[in-house]
Each structure stands twice: as C-alpha cells, then as structure tokens.
Design a protein around this motif. Structure first.
Motif, mmCIF file in Angstrom:
data_model
loop_
_atom_site.group_PDB
_atom_site.id
_atom_site.type_symbol
_atom_site.label_atom_id
_atom_site.label_comp_id
_atom_site.label_asym_id
_atom_site.label_seq_id
_atom_site.Cartn_x
_atom_site.Cartn_y
_atom_site.Cartn_z
ATOM 1 N N PRO A 111 -5.906 -34.582 30.866
ATOM 2 C CA PRO A 111 -6.823 -35.619 30.391
ATOM 3 C C PRO A 111 -6.314 -36.303 29.121
ATOM 4 C CG PRO A 111 -8.020 -33.624 30.953
ATOM 5 C CD PRO A 111 -6.563 -33.287 31.058
ATOM 6 N N THR A 112 -6.668 -37.561 28.979
ATOM 7 C CA THR A 112 -6.338 -38.281 27.749
ATOM 8 C C THR A 112 -7.595 -38.496 26.925
ATOM 9 O OG1 THR A 112 -6.595 -40.296 28.979
ATOM 10 C CG2 THR A 112 -4.342 -39.491 28.679
ATOM 11 N N LYS A 113 -8.702 -38.076 27.491
ATOM 12 C CA LYS A 113 -9.954 -38.110 26.733
ATOM 13 C C LYS A 113 -10.480 -36.699 26.639
ATOM 14 C CE LYS A 113 -11.656 -42.714 27.635
ATOM 15 N NZ LYS A 113 -12.652 -43.503 28.339
ATOM 16 N N PRO A 114 -10.764 -36.185 25.474
ATOM 17 C CA PRO A 114 -10.582 -36.824 24.176
ATOM 18 C C PRO A 114 -9.096 -36.991 23.845
ATOM 19 C CG PRO A 114 -11.207 -34.528 23.909
ATOM 20 C CD PRO A 114 -11.291 -34.818 25.366
ATOM 21 N N SER A 115 -8.817 -37.864 22.906
ATOM 22 C CA SER A 115 -7.425 -38.219 22.634
ATOM 23 C C SER A 115 -6.599 -37.043 22.106
ATOM 24 C CB SER A 115 -7.371 -39.391 21.662
ATOM 25 O OG SER A 115 -8.017 -38.997 20.478
ATOM 26 N N THR A 116 -7.267 -36.051 21.551
ATOM 27 C CA THR A 116 -6.540 -34.900 21.002
ATOM 28 C C THR A 116 -6.273 -33.824 22.063
ATOM 29 O OG1 THR A 116 -8.719 -34.117 20.341
ATOM 30 C CG2 THR A 116 -7.341 -35.070 18.609
ATOM 31 N N PHE A 117 -6.815 -34.018 23.270
ATOM 32 C CA PHE A 117 -6.773 -32.952 24.287
ATOM 33 C C PHE A 117 -5.362 -32.412 24.530
ATOM 34 C CE2 PHE A 117 -6.413 -31.100 28.422
ATOM 35 C CZ PHE A 117 -7.614 -30.448 28.648
ATOM 36 N N ARG A 118 -4.424 -33.327 24.774
ATOM 37 C CA ARG A 118 -3.077 -32.868 25.161
ATOM 38 C C ARG A 118 -2.393 -32.091 24.046
ATOM 39 N NH1 ARG A 118 -0.383 -37.752 28.666
ATOM 40 N NH2 ARG A 118 -1.857 -37.653 30.386
ATOM 41 N N ASP A 119 -2.557 -32.596 22.848
ATOM 42 C CA ASP A 119 -1.911 -31.948 21.708
ATOM 43 C C ASP A 119 -2.525 -30.557 21.474
ATOM 44 O OD1 ASP A 119 -0.190 -31.970 19.431
ATOM 45 O OD2 ASP A 119 -2.006 -32.152 18.207
ATOM 46 N N THR A 120 -3.828 -30.491 21.519
ATOM 47 C CA THR A 120 -4.495 -29.205 21.294
ATOM 48 C C THR A 120 -4.093 -28.206 22.378
ATOM 49 O OG1 THR A 120 -6.383 -30.482 20.509
ATOM 50 C CG2 THR A 120 -6.746 -28.154 20.857
ATOM 51 N N LEU A 146 -7.482 -23.680 15.493
ATOM 52 C CA LEU A 146 -7.044 -24.014 16.854
ATOM 53 C C LEU A 146 -8.099 -23.670 17.915
ATOM 54 C CD1 LEU A 146 -4.877 -25.136 18.698
ATOM 55 C CD2 LEU A 146 -3.778 -22.902 18.704
ATOM 56 N N LEU A 147 -8.716 -22.502 17.775
ATOM 57 C CA LEU A 147 -9.728 -22.125 18.764
ATOM 58 C C LEU A 147 -10.897 -23.112 18.727
ATOM 59 C CD1 LEU A 147 -9.980 -18.232 18.787
ATOM 60 C CD2 LEU A 147 -8.743 -19.740 20.321
ATOM 61 N N GLN A 148 -11.283 -23.504 17.511
ATOM 62 C CA GLN A 148 -12.388 -24.471 17.400
ATOM 63 C C GLN A 148 -12.003 -25.785 18.060
ATOM 64 O OE1 GLN A 148 -15.240 -23.487 16.793
ATOM 65 N NE2 GLN A 148 -14.380 -21.526 16.159
ATOM 66 N N LYS A 149 -10.741 -26.183 17.847
ATOM 67 C CA LYS A 149 -10.286 -27.469 18.399
ATOM 68 C C LYS A 149 -10.281 -27.430 19.923
ATOM 69 C CE LYS A 149 -7.204 -29.507 15.024
ATOM 70 N NZ LYS A 149 -5.980 -29.027 14.423
ATOM 71 N N ILE A 150 -9.736 -26.356 20.482
ATOM 72 C CA ILE A 150 -9.643 -26.302 21.950
ATOM 73 C C ILE A 150 -11.054 -26.266 22.545
ATOM 74 C CG2 ILE A 150 -9.317 -23.768 22.188
ATOM 75 C CD1 ILE A 150 -7.333 -26.059 24.288
ATOM 76 N N LYS A 151 -11.937 -25.539 21.879
ATOM 77 C CA LYS A 151 -13.310 -25.476 22.377
ATOM 78 C C LYS A 151 -13.953 -26.869 22.341
ATOM 79 C CE LYS A 151 -14.226 -20.682 21.116
ATOM 80 N NZ LYS A 151 -15.058 -19.774 20.330
ATOM 81 N N ALA A 152 -13.747 -27.581 21.231
ATOM 82 C CA ALA A 152 -14.368 -28.902 21.093
ATOM 83 C C ALA A 152 -13.798 -29.881 22.127
ATOM 84 C CB ALA A 152 -14.132 -29.427 19.676
ATOM 85 N N ASP A 153 -12.486 -29.847 22.323
ATOM 86 C CA ASP A 153 -11.865 -30.800 23.259
ATOM 87 C C ASP A 153 -12.288 -30.531 24.699
ATOM 88 O OD1 ASP A 153 -10.689 -32.019 21.176
ATOM 89 O OD2 ASP A 153 -8.619 -31.487 21.650
ATOM 90 N N ILE A 154 -12.329 -29.270 25.065
ATOM 91 C CA ILE A 154 -12.722 -28.933 26.446
ATOM 92 C C ILE A 154 -14.186 -29.327 26.683
ATOM 93 C CG2 ILE A 154 -13.134 -26.988 28.021
ATOM 94 C CD1 ILE A 154 -10.221 -27.177 27.607
#
Ligand SMILES: O=C(O)CCC(=O)C(=O)O
Ligand SMILES: [Fe+2]
Length: 443
Positions: A249-258, A183-191
């Motif tokens: 944001p809707t970009k990246p597409s995973t942003f909201r879910d993450t 999860l931390l990796q994902k949030i970092k990547a999306d931000i």
C-alpha cells in the motif's frame, strides 16, 4: 526490451500526447478499470524511437516496460499480466489455486446491522464442540526475556526456559526484544490506517486471480467452503529483491518505509532466536540456519471485523504454520488467539508490547518432533475489531526439509524428508485443517 510488467490493469495514457521534450519527466497515469487509481510513472526516452515507458510505481520499485503501442490514448489497450514475484511463480508451479472470494468480510460485517444474521457461509457449527479455557491455573504461556537471552550471565538459564517452551507449548511470549523506539507504534498506526481506508482504496492492492500477495483472502478452495471472518493483506517481505512493491500500500504514505524497518528488525530477531534454539538443541547453528538461508519472510496482516454473533464465526480456522517460526504482533489490545493444549482451546492473553512467537511445521520436522508446531485459531470479538500481524520465517527454495542429522544420533527419524516446494505444496493442499498435514509427514 525488458519484459517484466507489474501493473495488472488496463491502462489509459491521457498525457501521452504531451510527451516530447525534457526526458526523463514525471507524470501521472490512471487506470480506467476497475477503479480510478493513480500510479506514478517515470518516462524516459530511448535513443531510438519508439519511446519506451518505464513505469516505476514508487521508487525503488522495479521498472517495467510497456510496449510503445500504448503511447496514445487512442491506441488499443493491452491487458497486462500482474507480476506477483517469486512467490507466485512457486504457486504456479505447485498448482495451488485459490477460489476468488470477492466480498470483503468487513463489508459483510457492516451489512449484518441491516439483516441481523451472519450469512450461512460464515457460520461455523464446530466452534462449540471444544471447550475453551480462559485464565486457568497452570495455563500461562511461557514468557521469554530477550535481554536475558543475550546476557551471558543469564543466557543459559533463559535458553533452557525457551527450549522447554518450544517443547511443551510450541508458543511463548517474547519481552524486552528491544525494538527501536517507536517502531511498534508506527507499524500499528500504519496498519490501522490502511484497514480503515474505504474498500476501493484497499482494492488498489487487491490479490489478483490466482495471486497470493495483496489484500483479500487465502485458503478458499471451493465456492461451498466455509469462510473465515477475516480480511488479510499478505506480502512477501524478504529477501528485499523479491518484493513486489505493487502490492505494498501507498496509503498511508509511511506504510512502505515502516514495513521495511519492521521487516528488518524481525528478520534480525529470527536469526538471534534460531541461534539460541540451535544452542538449546545442541546442533550446529549453521546447520539450522542453512535451511533458512536468505531469510525468506512474509507477512499476513489479519483484520478481523467485530461480529454481533461472534460465537457463530471463526476468524481463522485451526491450523499450524507451515514455516520455521512465526512472530505475532497484536496491533490493538483485542484478544482472540487460542492455542490447542491438552485437547482444549486455551486463550492467549498477550502482554502489551510482547511478540507472541510460535514454532512452525518446519521446525517440528527439523527437530524430529522435539519442538512442537501447535494448532491455533483466532476467534472474534462481538464489538471490537482485531488486527494482528503474523510474520513468517520460511525455508529457502531448493532446501530439503527433514530431521537434522545431528539430532538423529539418539534415534530414528520420525518425519519424511521433502523438498521445500513439495513441502509447501502439501501444506497449502491440506487446506488449513489443524495438524492434518504435519501428521501426514510422520513416518
Ligand atoms: O491473529 C491471530 O491471532 C493468529 C494469526 C495466525 O495464526 C496466522 O496468521 O497464521
Ligand atoms: Fe498461524
């Protein structure tokens, strides 16, 4: 007809004439001004015409109704009010007004390569006044181990350590918080991806005039004021039903879910820590948690561009956080957080994967000064961008904020009691100037 409308733009309805059968159907509309932005919309047909258009930005965004006069691209366009949610309503009530800062600091940073000079509005002469300590002996931010807090064998010892950190530092680093896998990796990547988008795309979620949520700037109260070297994305993340997804944001597409998952993890963690703090303070857990009922949470994502003249600018002015407790995640490995200790600025070396936790003004008041809300600021790296996520756990509306009764047995109250709206209004009006607001609450 429902009246809440979230789109803060003039809209055009190019596909309207094609409506007619097969409702509900999905199509896309675009906004003409100020940018060509796509919004997804779900169209449904009412039993009786005229048709209502129900806009769902992205499921499960709240639905909003546009009056049927907008049905044809030839009809006059209607200026729509942005729905900023509960938070903006509170701001409205408080009459806190930010001045528009219409330039992105990232763009300013890019331009410096041409001119070579930091624009005057960002030059901070005060930075050099205070000495900064880096790596000094005895100045190690306490490290608290979550797994020890939760383990009956070690919890008493670790709780005492946490209490001492809150009293003497107002800050600690939390390790072994056991967030689910990546999860931390994902949030970092999306931000990181969001902030690397072209400016026009980030402006899709721009903070509207007098708004609070979205991409832009906070705490700008006058055209003359010195500006911080930061672009932010601010979102009210909890309770879930008070989110204004139009600013997510809707970009990246995973942003909201993450973001949703990250927000939940931190909310749960805040409850665990509030309980540990109650134990350490010797107060009823419910008495402490009651102030945070509903667990209001917001996030301020800070993007600090590099600056070739980094010693002239400040990423974030010295301030305390006007909330209960803050979790800070360093999105990349660039340091920049400094906290004021014994009259000097001390640089925080964040442990990779750790969360930096700090006590906010509300906890200082609730604990009658036992826990400290410490002044901190962010400085800028000359060559690297820095990104952080500050997650704030705030008080519930309608609560009063004053020293907990159970802590007064031993002595006098040292802080005023204020209603939560008054408290927040005072915080914002104090304009992010160190501990000025907190000091004004002392009796
Ligand atoms: O980015 C940082 O290091 C500090 C952020 C912070 O203090 C805040 O957003 O309130
Ligand atoms: Fe802060």
């Amino acid at each position: 007809m429902r009246s809440r409308v979230w789109i803060d733009r003039w809209l055009d309805w190019p596909l309207a004439p094609t409506l007619g059968s097969g409702f509900p159907q999905r199509f896309r509309v675009w906004s003409k001004l100020p940018l060509n932005l796509d919004y997804e919309a779900t169209v449904t047909c009412h039993a009786s015409l005229p048709i209502e258009l129900l806009y769902a930005a992205y499921p499960p965004c709240e639905l909003s109704v546009i009056p049927s006069v907008c049905m044809s691209s030839a009809t006059p366009r209607k200026k729509l009010q942005g729905n900023q949610g509960r938070m903006a309503e509170i701001f409205d009530k408080m009459k806190v007004e930010f001045v528009d800062q219409d330039e992105s600091v990232q763009a300013v940073a890019d331009n410096i390569h041409d001119t070579g000079e930091v624009p005057e509005r960002y030059v901070r002469s005060e930075i050099k006044a205070d000495p900064v300590i880096v790596d000094a002996e005895g100045y190690n931010l306490p490290v608290i181990d979550m797994s020890r807090l939760l383990n009956p064998e070690f919890s008493e010892e670790e709780t005492a350590k946490l209490g001492s950190a809150c009293e003497n530092w107002g800050f600690f680093q939390l390790v072994n918080h056991r967030f689910n896998g990546g999860l931390l990796q994902k949030i970092k990547a999306d931000i990181t991806e969001f902030f690397s988008l072209p400016l026009e795309e980030k402006l899709a979620v721009a903070i509207p005039p007098n708004g609070i949520q979205g991409f832009g700037h906070h705490f700008v109260f006058s055209k003359e004021q010195k500006l911080d070297w930061v672009d932010i994305l601010f979102l009210a993340t909890r309770p879930v039903e008070e989110r204004s997804l139009a600013f997510w944001p809707t970009k990246p597409s995973t942003f909201r879910d993450t973001m949703d998952k990250y927000s939940l993890e931190l909310s749960n963690l805040s409850v665990q820590l509030f309980k540990v703090m109650a134990n350490n303070l010797g107060v009823n857990q419910e008495a402490l948690l009651g102030t945070f009922k509903g667990l209001p949470q917001s996030m301020r994502i800070n993007y600090y561009p590099p600056c070739s003249q980094a010693d002239k600018v400040l990423g974030l002015s010295p301030h305390t956080d006007g909330v209960g407790m803050t979790f800070l995640l360093q999105v990349n490995d660039v340091e920049g957080l400094q906290i004021r200790k014994d009259g000097r600025w001390f640089s925080v070396k964040a442990i990779p994967g750790a969360l930096v936790v700090n006590i906010g003004d509300v906890l200082e008041v609730l604990t009658n000064g036992q826990y400290k809300s410490i002044e901190h600021r962010a400085v800028i790296n000359p060559v690297k961008e820095r990104i952080t996520i500050a997650t704030f756990h705030s008080v519930s509306l309608g609560c009063t904020i004053g020293p907990l009764q159970e802590l007064l047995k031993a002595g006098e109250a040292r802080y005023k009691v204020l209603d939560s709206v008054e408290f927040t209004k005072g915080y914002f009006s104090a304009k992010l100037e160190g501990r000025r607001y907190l000091e004004s609450l002392k009796l």
